[in-house]
Design an enzyme around this catalytic site. Structure first.
Site, PDB file in Angstrom:
ATOM      1  N   HIS A 121      34.196  61.708  25.179  1.00 20.54           N
ATOM      2  CA  HIS A 121      33.155  61.931  24.184  1.00 20.54           C
ATOM      3  C   HIS A 121      31.795  61.975  24.867  1.00 20.54           C
ATOM      4  O   HIS A 121      31.232  63.037  25.073  1.00 20.54           O
ATOM      5  CB  HIS A 121      33.225  60.832  23.107  1.00 20.54           C
ATOM      6  N   CYS A 140      32.184  52.470  22.441  1.00 16.08           N
ATOM      7  CA  CYS A 140      30.908  53.104  22.084  1.00 16.08           C
ATOM      8  C   CYS A 140      30.982  53.804  20.732  1.00 16.08           C
ATOM      9  O   CYS A 140      30.180  53.537  19.848  1.00 16.08           O
ATOM     10  CB  CYS A 140      30.509  54.117  23.154  1.00 16.08           C
ATOM     11  N   HIS A 141      31.964  54.700  20.585  1.00 20.05           N
ATOM     12  CA  HIS A 141      32.026  55.464  19.342  1.00 20.05           C
ATOM     13  C   HIS A 141      33.414  55.494  18.748  1.00 20.05           C
ATOM     14  O   HIS A 141      33.739  56.354  17.937  1.00 20.05           O
ATOM     15  CB  HIS A 141      31.496  56.885  19.559  1.00 20.05           C
ATOM     16  N   GLY A 142      34.287  54.565  19.175  1.00 16.13           N
ATOM     17  CA  GLY A 142      35.560  54.372  18.506  1.00 16.13           C
ATOM     18  C   GLY A 142      36.638  55.396  18.775  1.00 16.13           C
ATOM     19  O   GLY A 142      37.495  55.638  17.936  1.00 16.13           O
ATOM     20  N   PRO A 155      35.925  60.532  17.953  1.00 11.31           N
ATOM     21  CA  PRO A 155      35.135  61.741  18.214  1.00 11.31           C
ATOM     22  C   PRO A 155      35.443  62.445  19.537  1.00 11.31           C
ATOM     23  O   PRO A 155      35.000  63.572  19.735  1.00 11.31           O
ATOM     24  CB  PRO A 155      33.702  61.226  18.220  1.00 11.31           C
TER      25      PRO A 155
END
Lengths: 176, 690
Positions: A121, A140-142, A155
């Site tokens: 990502h 950080c963003h799963g 993501p």
């Protein structure tokens, strides 16, 4: 003197001006080359990016280690039978970035998964043995990766890449 | 910059911008329509040359800052890695280092031009003073830049110059401590000098904007020294001055490229290839050539404070020039006496520069005092008196008259003065080498080297044999820290294949670690490793070598030199002779004498060497016939060993020499073509203006 020029009758004077301008432009462009290329990795950086060898003997089944190659963290996982099965018991076509587990390990070395530990990502380092697939989880963003390092949800667009590597012996790999 | 512009863009987008920010009009009125006197000679192109040099120094400097490390332990090494490892790093470094000298050559010509033609006179006083400020800023910037490579001259130049401020009564020592950020020159000093060296060029650029602004308000002075009266007296800046400047710049680039590609170390000091050592001062501290006249003034005054005051005064007095010289006639062309005194003053400055490079003793001190007096007398006595008593010749009515009168008499004086200046400049630069008038050192004989001259290349066989000699003989005491095994496979080197270099590396044991258990361990060398040092640290090296420290050999051929003397150093500029280092190193290998001459007291544990400064060297004669076996049938003699190992060490000092000379040839072909084209273009454009 008939130096007045028109588009139909270029004069020697025009030719001289165009030639001078072109040569100057070529020189300016050539001068930019070293000014830009100096930003590329220098010779010592390139030399330091040579392949590294990793000894696999200390890594027990179910464990993984992190080594650095060219400044990137490389995860070397000694997968359990269950982890291998989990990785293989999925419909490849249903994955966001379809790729079979076979294609991500060396033949006959199913237990060893070697991936570049950088989330596809935005470059954070995922945590091993986390997430619902017991693979990798990026805090950080799963993004969630499975035991083959493939993206399953979140993501990140693609699987964790496999670096170039080879087995130099049964217990030693060379990365790079 | 000269009043409202009549620039009217037709393109709607440009119109839109122009209504909101009239920057195009400003550019147009400043650099296109701006009227420039039509009788300007080539001395006036140095303004453009200086602008280019400032831009080049900023560009190459910003780039080098991307690779440089301002730390006492890493600065020297990081400069070496710029030169060795960074893509085109050697080119950028040569451009920046020689660029500083070029900048000063150009600024001195620019200043002398202003002096000769009275460009400081009403209404250009502020323009002149801004120029003096730029010059001061340049000196500060140049000095701080010279400190950054952290060689011996960097360190000791820094020490000496900062100590100048200790001459200030009462607060001097506090100021020096403040400058250093410590009890001596050290890491904080290096860090702040790096910061300021990065900042000051932009300050210079700012003052240059003011300088150009003031210039465009007052208008340019010109060789006739009469102000333009009608339109016939001027031509538009573009294309006339632009093309003339472009031609001048191109000629200057040719001169500049000679140093970048063929003589990169001619203007530098060999001593600065030795890393800074706070414990040893070099025998002869010499500033860069462009400070030498002021250095001579400093040294000629026996009092510390007075010397410092005189030195700074010598620069600051320039700012008062518009009022010291009150003569109405501007150009010295029409001032017979002022003209003569001007040339005497030029000679005084050159001689002061020459003296600045001489040791401060005997006749030199007296000459320095006389010349210092002459320097100040020019400003304080000659010019004020002349402006009262001199009868100038009549000046032309207008610039147009001046141009008409001149047609026919071509500008030969220009050519001869350029040659005279070039020779004088070389004399000046060469005097730096002169300063190292080595006591008790014999001049090594000049040898024939395959790498000498504009087309010189390294002899691959000699490089490989030299590597063998280094490995089997020198390496037991001398390190080669800046060379990596991978370099053996680099283009322009000994011609190893990558596999050969890897195999060579694997013969060495390299200390690595710590491992997972926290221990250091040894492993076979890899191409990326550097040649290991024979001793873990300087103390161990000294302990094993009778107190002497065997120097690292990577740069030895650039770190050793000897004076060539007048007039050889001028000839060297043209023949590209720069093999002092190799001549010395090779001679040293063969310079051992069994029994020292009668009357020479050889200290215990030393050996007599004809070429070593002072003759007593701690290194025993390292080479003997047959000591190293050659596989290629080359004679196994000391002479051959010396030649081979010196060739090898020249490569380790200058690994990209072949690439440098090759690119140099291409650049020269290109620049000659461009200069020729610019000359004819300029001629065509000016054809209707004359």
């Amino acid at each position: 003197m008939t130096t007045a020029s028109s588009p139909d009758h270029p004069t020697r004077r025009d030719f001289l001006f165009v030639a001078t301008g072109s040569v100057a432009a070529v020189g300016a462009a050539a001068a930019l080359v070293p000014l830009v290329l100096q930003m590329n990795p220098d010779a010592s950086t390139i030399a330091a990016g040579a392949p590294i060898e990793v000894d696999l003997t200390p890594i027990a089944e179910g464990q993984d280690i992190k080594v650095f190659w060219r400044g990137k963290p490389i995860f070397v996982s000694h997968r359990t039978k269950k982890q291998i099965e989990d990785a293989r018991n999925v419909t490849v076509a249903s994955l966001p970035d379809p790729e079979s587990d076979d294609a991500r390990v060396k033949p006959g070395k199913d237990q060893w998964l070697v991936v570049i530990g950088i989330c596809t990502h935005l470059g954070c380092i995922p945590i091993a043995h986390e997430g619902q697939y017991d693979g990798f989880f990026c805090p950080c963003h799963g993004s969630v990766y499975d035991t083959s390092g493939r993206i399953r949800s979140g993501p990140a667009p693609t699987n964790l890449p496999v670096p170039p590597y080879q087995f130099v012996s049964d217990t030693k790999i060379q990365i790079g | 910059m000269s009043g409202p512009s009549d620039y009217q863009p037709t393109n709607p987008a440009l119109k839109w911008i122009e209504r909101r920010l009239p920057i195009l009009g400003l550019m147009h009125s400043s650099f296109v329509a701006y009227p420039t006197p039509r009788n300007l000679n080539y001395w006036w192109t140095f303004g453009a040359i200086l602008s280019m040099m400032l831009a080049l120094q900023i560009v190459t400097g910003v780039i080098m800052a991307m690779h440089y490390t301002p730390h006492v332990d890493m600065a020297f090494k990081s400069v070496e890695s710029i030169v060795r490892d960074v893509n085109y790093g050697w080119l950028l470094r040569n451009m920046h280092a020689s660029g500083a000298s070029m900048f000063f050559i150009a600024v001195y010509i620019h200043m002398f031009r202003g002096l000769y033609y009275g460009s400081y006179k009403e209404p250009r006083e502020i323009l002149w003073i801004l120029g003096v400020i730029i010059y001061l800023l340049m000196m500060a910037t140049g000095f701080m830049g010279y400190v950054l490579p952290w060689g011996q001259m960097s360190f000791w130049g820094d020490t000496v110059i900062t100590n100048l401020f200790s001459a200030i009564p009462y607060v001097g020592d506090s100021i020096v401590t403040l400058l250093w950020g410590g009890y001596s020159v050290g890491n904080p000093t290096l860090n702040r000098f790096f910061s300021l060296h990065y900042l000051l060029p932009f300050v210079i650029a700012g003052v240059v904007v003011l300088h150009v602004w003031a210039l465009h308000v007052a208008g340019q002075n010109n060789p006739a020294g009469v102000e333009p009266k009608t339109e016939k007296d001027t031509v538009p800046f573009t294309p006339y001055a632009t093309m003339k400047d472009a031609f001048g710049v191109s000629c200057f680039l040719l001169f500049f490229a000679w140093f970048i590609f063929y003589m990169p170390n001619y203007l530098g000091d060999a001593e600065n290839y030795i890393p800074a050592n706070p414990g040893v001062t070099p025998a002869h501290i010499v500033p860069e050539w462009y400070y030498l006249p002021f250095y001579a003034i400093l040294r000629s005054i026996p009092d510390k404070l007075a010397g410092v005051v005189a030195m700074f005064g010598a620069i600051l007095i320039l700012a008062f020039l518009p009022w010291l010289d009150s003569a109405k006639t501007k150009s010295s062309k029409y001032r017979p006496l002022a003209k003569q005194f001007f040339w005497i003053f030029v000679v005084v400055c050159l001689l002061l520069g020459w003296l600045g490079g001489k040791p401060a003793e005997g006749i030199y001190v007296i000459a320095g005092r006389v010349l210092t007096f002459c320097y100040f007398a020019y400003f304080l006595i000659v010019l004020p008196v002349l402006s009262r008593i001199e009868t100038p010749r009549p000046v032309p009515n207008s610039i147009a008259d001046d141009v008409l009168a001149k047609t026919g008499s071509k500008s030969t004086p220009m050519v001869s003065s350029v040659i005279a200046l070039a020779v004088a400049g070389a004399l000046f630069a060469g005097s730096v080498q002169d300063a190292r008038a080595a006591e008790g050192q014999e001049i090594p004989p000049s040898q024939k080297w395959s790498f000498a001259g504009p087309f010189g290349t390294f002899d691959r066989g000699a490089l490989q044999r030299g590597l063998k000699v280094y490995k089997e003989v020198c390496a037991s005491c001398h390190s080669l820290s800046y060379v990596a095994f991978r370099n053996l496979a680099d283009a322009g080197g000994p011609g190893f294949s990558p596999a050969q270099a890897a195999a060579f590396a694997a013969e060495y044991q390299i200390k690595d670690g710590p491992n997972d258990a926290g221990d250091m361990f040894e492993r076979p060398g890899r191409p990326a490793d550097y040649f290991p040092s024979p001793f873990p640290n300087e103390q161990a090296a000294r302990a094993a070598n009778g107190g002497a420290y065997p120097p690292d050999l990577s740069l030895i051929n650039k770190a050793r030199s000897y004076p060539r003397g007048f007039p050889m150093f001028i000839v060297d500029l043209f023949t590209q002779f720069q093999e002092q280092g190799p001549n010395y190193v090779s001679a040293l290998m063969q310079g051992y004498v069994e029994t020292p001459p009668a009357g020479f007291a050889l200290p215990e544990g030393s050996y007599y060497n004809k070429y070593f400064p002072g003759h007593a060297i701690k290194m025993p004669n390292p080479l003997s016939d047959g000591q190293v076996t050659y596989d290629d049938g080359s004679p196994a003699t000391v002479a051959q060993y010396s030649k081979d190992v010196t060739t090898f060490l020249m490569w380790t000092a200058e690994p990209h020499m072949e690439a440098r000379k090759k690119l140099g040839l291409q650049v020269f072909v290109f620049l000659i073509l461009l200069t020729g084209l610019l000359y004819f273009t300029k001629k065509k454009i000016w054809a209707d203006a004359h």
